[in-house]
Design a protein around this motif. Structure first.
Motif, PDB file in Angstrom:
ATOM      1  N   ASP A 228       0.834  -1.209   0.000  1.00 29.04           N
ATOM      2  CA  ASP A 228       0.000   0.000   0.000  1.00 29.04           C
ATOM      3  C   ASP A 228       0.865   1.255   0.000  1.00 29.04           C
ATOM      4  OD1 ASP A 228      -2.244  -1.630   0.146  1.00 29.04           O
ATOM      5  OD2 ASP A 228      -2.662  -1.179   2.262  1.00 29.04           O
ATOM      6  N   LEU A 229       1.924   1.240   0.797  1.00 24.77           N
ATOM      7  CA  LEU A 229       2.815   2.398   0.886  1.00 24.77           C
ATOM      8  C   LEU A 229       3.492   2.674  -0.453  1.00 24.77           C
ATOM      9  CD1 LEU A 229       4.017   4.552   2.783  1.00 24.77           C
ATOM     10  CD2 LEU A 229       5.838   2.924   3.307  1.00 24.77           C
ATOM     11  N   LEU A 230       3.995   1.635  -1.099  1.00 20.29           N
ATOM     12  CA  LEU A 230       4.643   1.825  -2.405  1.00 20.29           C
ATOM     13  C   LEU A 230       3.639   2.271  -3.465  1.00 20.29           C
ATOM     14  CD1 LEU A 230       7.189  -1.119  -2.528  1.00 20.29           C
ATOM     15  CD2 LEU A 230       7.657   1.323  -2.237  1.00 20.29           C
ATOM     16  N   ALA A 231       2.442   1.731  -3.428  1.00 15.17           N
ATOM     17  CA  ALA A 231       1.415   2.156  -4.385  1.00 15.17           C
ATOM     18  C   ALA A 231       1.080   3.632  -4.188  1.00 15.17           C
ATOM     19  CB  ALA A 231       0.160   1.292  -4.236  1.00 15.17           C
ATOM     20  N   ALA A 232       0.997   4.075  -2.940  1.00 14.51           N
ATOM     21  CA  ALA A 232       0.725   5.486  -2.663  1.00 14.51           C
ATOM     22  C   ALA A 232       1.870   6.363  -3.161  1.00 14.51           C
ATOM     23  CB  ALA A 232       0.485   5.698  -1.170  1.00 14.51           C
ATOM     24  N   CYS A 233       3.102   5.894  -3.015  1.00 16.20           N
ATOM     25  CA  CYS A 233       4.260   6.639  -3.536  1.00 16.20           C
ATOM     26  C   CYS A 233       4.156   6.809  -5.049  1.00 16.20           C
ATOM     27  CB  CYS A 233       5.561   5.928  -3.184  1.00 16.20           C
ATOM     28  SG  CYS A 233       5.989   5.979  -1.437  1.00 16.20           S
ATOM     29  N   ALA A 234       3.736   5.766  -5.735  1.00 16.63           N
ATOM     30  CA  ALA A 234       3.583   5.834  -7.189  1.00 16.63           C
ATOM     31  C   ALA A 234       2.517   6.849  -7.584  1.00 16.63           C
ATOM     32  CB  ALA A 234       3.248   4.450  -7.748  1.00 16.63           C
ATOM     33  N   VAL A 235       1.405   6.864  -6.868  1.00 18.31           N
ATOM     34  CA  VAL A 235       0.338   7.828  -7.151  1.00 18.31           C
ATOM     35  C   VAL A 235       0.848   9.250  -6.928  1.00 18.31           C
ATOM     36  CG1 VAL A 235      -1.919   8.685  -6.399  1.00 18.31           C
ATOM     37  CG2 VAL A 235      -1.555   6.231  -6.705  1.00 18.31           C
ATOM     38  N   VAL A 236       1.562   9.471  -5.836  1.00 17.17           N
ATOM     39  CA  VAL A 236       2.109  10.802  -5.554  1.00 17.17           C
ATOM     40  C   VAL A 236       3.066  11.229  -6.660  1.00 17.17           C
ATOM     41  CG1 VAL A 236       3.632  12.097  -4.000  1.00 17.17           C
ATOM     42  CG2 VAL A 236       1.773  10.704  -3.058  1.00 17.17           C
ATOM     43  N   ALA A 237       3.963  10.350  -7.061  1.00 14.13           N
ATOM     44  CA  ALA A 237       4.906  10.690  -8.131  1.00 14.13           C
ATOM     45  C   ALA A 237       4.168  11.070  -9.411  1.00 14.13           C
ATOM     46  CB  ALA A 237       5.862   9.525  -8.384  1.00 14.13           C
TER      47      ALA A 237
END
Length: 117
Positions: free
Chosen positions: A64-73
């Protein structure tokens, strides 16, 4: 929640933050001392001291954390030119808040991570 943890207090709404993305399990907000034109911190809402603890105790939370990072990027417009995703783990690495957090950095060339030895 750890009542002594700055990021837990942000999640609880006790301390204001400029939120740029939120899911049921993660929160992303602008760093108050940015090191690049875009500097967003992405955290799990549940307290884990560092990325190793998160990975060991909550693999789904890690995803979930990595997916959120991708969305932010993506929403910050960093995908075309690139960005840095950074986890500091422990005092030697410069971790200052002991609640796992990813730094999403970009918006300009960032240069080398470490100086040559």
């Amino acid at each position: 929640m750890d009542n002594n943890c700055l990021f837990c207090r942000i999640v609880a709404g006790e301390i204001p933050a400029t939120v740029v993305h939120e899911t049921d399990t993660t929160l992303a907000f602008r760093d108050i001392d940015p090191k690049a034109p875009v500097h967003v911190l992405v955290i799990p809402k549940e307290h884990h001291a560092d990325v190793v603890t998160l990975a060991q105790n909550d693999p789904a939370g890690s995803a979930d954390l990595l997916a959120a990072c991708a969305v932010v990027a993506e929403t910050e417009g960093l995908l075309m030119e690139g960005f840095r995703l950074l986890f500091n783990t422990g005092a030697y690495a410069g971790q200052e808040v002991f609640h796992v957090h990813a730094h999403v950095l970009g918006g300009e060339p960032l240069g080398p991570m470490l100086a040559p030895r």
